[in-house]
Motif scaffolding. Structure first.
Motif, PDB file in Angstrom:
ATOM      1  N   UNK A 137      18.900 -28.346  -0.944  1.00 13.48           N
ATOM      2  CA  UNK A 137      18.159 -29.615  -1.006  1.00 13.48           C
ATOM      3  C   UNK A 137      16.752 -29.464  -0.446  1.00 13.48           C
ATOM      4  N   UNK A 138      16.611 -28.767   0.675  1.00 10.33           N
ATOM      5  CA  UNK A 138      15.277 -28.614   1.260  1.00 10.33           C
ATOM      6  C   UNK A 138      14.420 -27.648   0.451  1.00 10.33           C
ATOM      7  N   UNK A 139      15.040 -26.617  -0.121  1.00 10.82           N
ATOM      8  CA  UNK A 139      14.267 -25.695  -0.971  1.00 10.82           C
ATOM      9  C   UNK A 139      13.730 -26.433  -2.189  1.00 10.82           C
ATOM     10  N   UNK A 140      14.581 -27.225  -2.809  1.00  9.21           N
ATOM     11  CA  UNK A 140      14.148 -27.966  -3.992  1.00  9.21           C
ATOM     12  C   UNK A 140      13.105 -29.016  -3.626  1.00  9.21           C
ATOM     13  N   UNK A 141      13.313 -29.698  -2.514  1.00 10.03           N
ATOM     14  CA  UNK A 141      12.339 -30.700  -2.074  1.00 10.03           C
ATOM     15  C   UNK A 141      10.984 -30.049  -1.832  1.00 10.03           C
ATOM     16  N   UNK A 142      10.985 -28.909  -1.163  1.00  6.34           N
ATOM     17  CA  UNK A 142       9.730 -28.211  -0.888  1.00  6.34           C
ATOM     18  C   UNK A 142       9.004 -27.813  -2.153  1.00  6.34           C
ATOM     19  N   UNK A 143       9.724 -27.213  -3.084  1.00  9.79           N
ATOM     20  CA  UNK A 143       9.082 -26.761  -4.325  1.00  9.79           C
ATOM     21  C   UNK A 143       8.601 -27.943  -5.157  1.00  9.79           C
ATOM     22  N   UNK A 144       9.465 -28.926  -5.341  1.00 11.85           N
ATOM     23  CA  UNK A 144       9.103 -30.065  -6.186  1.00 11.85           C
ATOM     24  C   UNK A 144       7.958 -30.851  -5.559  1.00 11.85           C
ATOM     25  N   UNK A 145       8.013 -31.049  -4.235  1.00  7.63           N
ATOM     26  CA  UNK A 145       6.918 -31.726  -3.543  1.00  7.63           C
ATOM     27  C   UNK A 145       5.608 -30.988  -3.714  1.00  7.63           C
ATOM     28  N   UNK A 166       9.092 -35.942 -13.146  1.00 10.39           N
ATOM     29  CA  UNK A 166       8.215 -34.889 -12.650  1.00 10.39           C
ATOM     30  C   UNK A 166       8.557 -33.543 -13.278  1.00 10.39           C
ATOM     31  N   UNK A 167       9.770 -33.433 -13.840  1.00 11.68           N
ATOM     32  CA  UNK A 167      10.230 -32.197 -14.460  1.00 11.68           C
ATOM     33  C   UNK A 167      11.089 -32.533 -15.664  1.00 11.68           C
ATOM     34  N   UNK A 168      11.228 -31.541 -16.539  1.00 10.37           N
ATOM     35  CA  UNK A 168      12.182 -31.667 -17.632  1.00 10.37           C
ATOM     36  C   UNK A 168      13.537 -31.135 -17.148  1.00 10.37           C
ATOM     37  N   UNK A 218      15.953 -24.355 -14.108  1.00 13.08           N
ATOM     38  CA  UNK A 218      15.335 -23.116 -13.631  1.00 13.08           C
ATOM     39  C   UNK A 218      15.138 -23.142 -12.120  1.00 13.08           C
ATOM     40  N   UNK A 219      14.635 -24.264 -11.614  1.00 10.46           N
ATOM     41  CA  UNK A 219      14.414 -24.398 -10.163  1.00 10.46           C
ATOM     42  C   UNK A 219      15.745 -24.318  -9.425  1.00 10.46           C
ATOM     43  N   UNK A 220      16.764 -24.966  -9.961  1.00 11.47           N
ATOM     44  CA  UNK A 220      18.083 -24.940  -9.337  1.00 11.47           C
ATOM     45  C   UNK A 220      18.656 -23.527  -9.315  1.00 11.47           C
ATOM     46  N   UNK A 221      18.546 -22.821 -10.423  1.00 12.52           N
ATOM     47  CA  UNK A 221      19.072 -21.452 -10.491  1.00 12.52           C
ATOM     48  C   UNK A 221      18.345 -20.547  -9.504  1.00 12.52           C
ATOM     49  N   UNK A 257      32.134 -12.350  -5.557  1.00 10.44           N
ATOM     50  CA  UNK A 257      30.711 -12.008  -5.636  1.00 10.44           C
ATOM     51  C   UNK A 257      29.888 -13.252  -5.294  1.00 10.44           C
ATOM     52  N   UNK A 258      28.842 -13.071  -4.505  1.00  4.97           N
ATOM     53  CA  UNK A 258      27.991 -14.197  -4.107  1.00  4.97           C
ATOM     54  C   UNK A 258      27.297 -14.779  -5.340  1.00  4.97           C
ATOM     55  N   UNK A 259      27.262 -16.126  -5.483  1.00  6.15           N
ATOM     56  CA  UNK A 259      26.623 -16.741  -6.650  1.00  6.15           C
ATOM     57  C   UNK A 259      25.159 -16.324  -6.819  1.00  6.15           C
ATOM     58  N   UNK A 260      24.458 -16.133  -5.704  1.00 13.02           N
ATOM     59  CA  UNK A 260      23.065 -15.710  -5.778  1.00 13.02           C
ATOM     60  C   UNK A 260      22.911 -14.367  -6.468  1.00 13.02           C
ATOM     61  N   UNK A 261      23.862 -13.478  -6.247  1.00 12.77           N
ATOM     62  CA  UNK A 261      23.822 -12.162  -6.881  1.00 12.77           C
ATOM     63  C   UNK A 261      24.050 -12.273  -8.388  1.00 12.77           C
ATOM     64  N   UNK A 262      24.972 -13.141  -8.777  1.00 10.25           N
ATOM     65  CA  UNK A 262      25.232 -13.366 -10.208  1.00 10.25           C
ATOM     66  C   UNK A 262      23.986 -13.940 -10.874  1.00 10.25           C
ATOM     67  N   UNK A 263      23.358 -14.906 -10.231  1.00  9.04           N
ATOM     68  CA  UNK A 263      22.135 -15.512 -10.779  1.00  9.04           C
ATOM     69  C   UNK A 263      21.027 -14.476 -10.864  1.00  9.04           C
TER      70      UNK A 263
END
Length: 193
Positions: A59-67, A38-40, A46-49, A158-164
Motif C-alpha cells: 500500500x505504501x509503495x503504491x501510494x508513493x509511486x502514484x502520488x 489517474x491510471x488505466x 504493471x505498478x501492482x506487479x 517460491x516467493x511471489x516476487x521471484x515469480x513476478x
C-alpha cells in the motif's frame, strides 16, 4: 485540489484497508483507476506487479509511486502520509480496545466477520486481472501462467516476487512479435494523430 484529492484517496485506503496490504489493493484500484482516473487498468496492473516484487508494504509503495506520478515529490509525501497516518492511529486505538475486551464474543466475532469481505474484495480484483490477462495474452497463456504461478508459489514455496521477476525478465527478453514492437505501434499511433 490535486493534493487534496490525493490525500482523500489514500486516506480512504488507509482507513478502510482492513486486513493489511492485499486487502487495500482493491481500494487503491477503486480510487486511482475508477474514481480519479489517474491510471488505466493496465498501468495499475504493471505498478501492482512491480510493487509486489519489491520489499516492503504494498500500500505504501503504491501510494508513493502514484502520488509521485500524479503530483511529484509533494504528491508522493502526501499520499504516503495519508496512507500510514490513519493506520497508525487506528492501530493504536483498536489494539488498546481489543486488548481490553478481547474475551467478549462480539469483539471476537467482529474481527472474524471482516475476513470474508476482504476475501471477496481480493477475488473481484483477481477476476478483473484474469479477464484483462485473457484479453492481452489469450485464454491458454493466461491459464498456463496462472497455473504455473500457483504451483510455484503454493506448491513449491517460491516467493511471489521471484515469480513476478522471472515473468518480467521473460517479457523483456522474449523475441519481438512479427507484427512489430509496442514502441512501433505507439509511434505509428502518435504519427497518425
Amino acid at each position: 485540489m490535486q493534493q487534496w484529492n490525493l490525500f482523500l484517496a489514500f486516506f480512504r485506503v488507509g482507513i478502510f484497508g482492513y486486513g493489511g496490504g492485499p486487502s487495500s489493493i482493491p481500494l487503491v484500484h477503486k480510487e486511482v483507476v475508477e474514481k480519479y482516473k489517474w491510471m488505466t487498468d493496465d498501468e495499475f496492473a504493471d505498478v501492482l506487479a512491480l510493487g509486489n516484487s519489491l520489499p516492503g508494504p504494498i500500500a505504501t509503495k503504491m501510494a508513493g509511486y502514484i502520488g509521485y506520478r500524479v503530483s511529484g515529490f509533494t504528491g508522493m509525501m502526501n499520499a504516503v502520509l495519508a496512507t500510514i497516518l490513519p493506520t497508525i492511529a487506528v492501530l493504536i486505538i483498536l489494539l488498546s480496545f481489543l486488548n481490553n475486551f478481547r474475551e467478549l464474543s462480539w469483539v471476537n466475532g467482529m474481527t472474524q466477520a471482516v475476513v470474508p469481505v476482504v476475501g471477496v474484495m481480493l477475488a473481484v480484483l483477481a477476476f478483473d486481472f484474469v479477464k484483462k490477462s485473457k484479453q492481452n495474452l489469450g485464454v491458454w497463456v493466461t491459464l498456463l501462467i496462472g497455473t504455473a504461478s500457483l504451483l510455484l508459489i503454493e506448491g513449491g514455496g517460491v516467493h511471489p516476487g521471484l515469480v513476478i521477476l522471472v515473468l518480467l525478465l521473460f517479457a523483456l527478453l522474449r523475441p519481438m512479435s512479427k507484427k512489430g514492437t509496442d514502441r512501433d505501434e505507439y509511434h505509428s499511433k502518435e504519427v497518425s494523430k
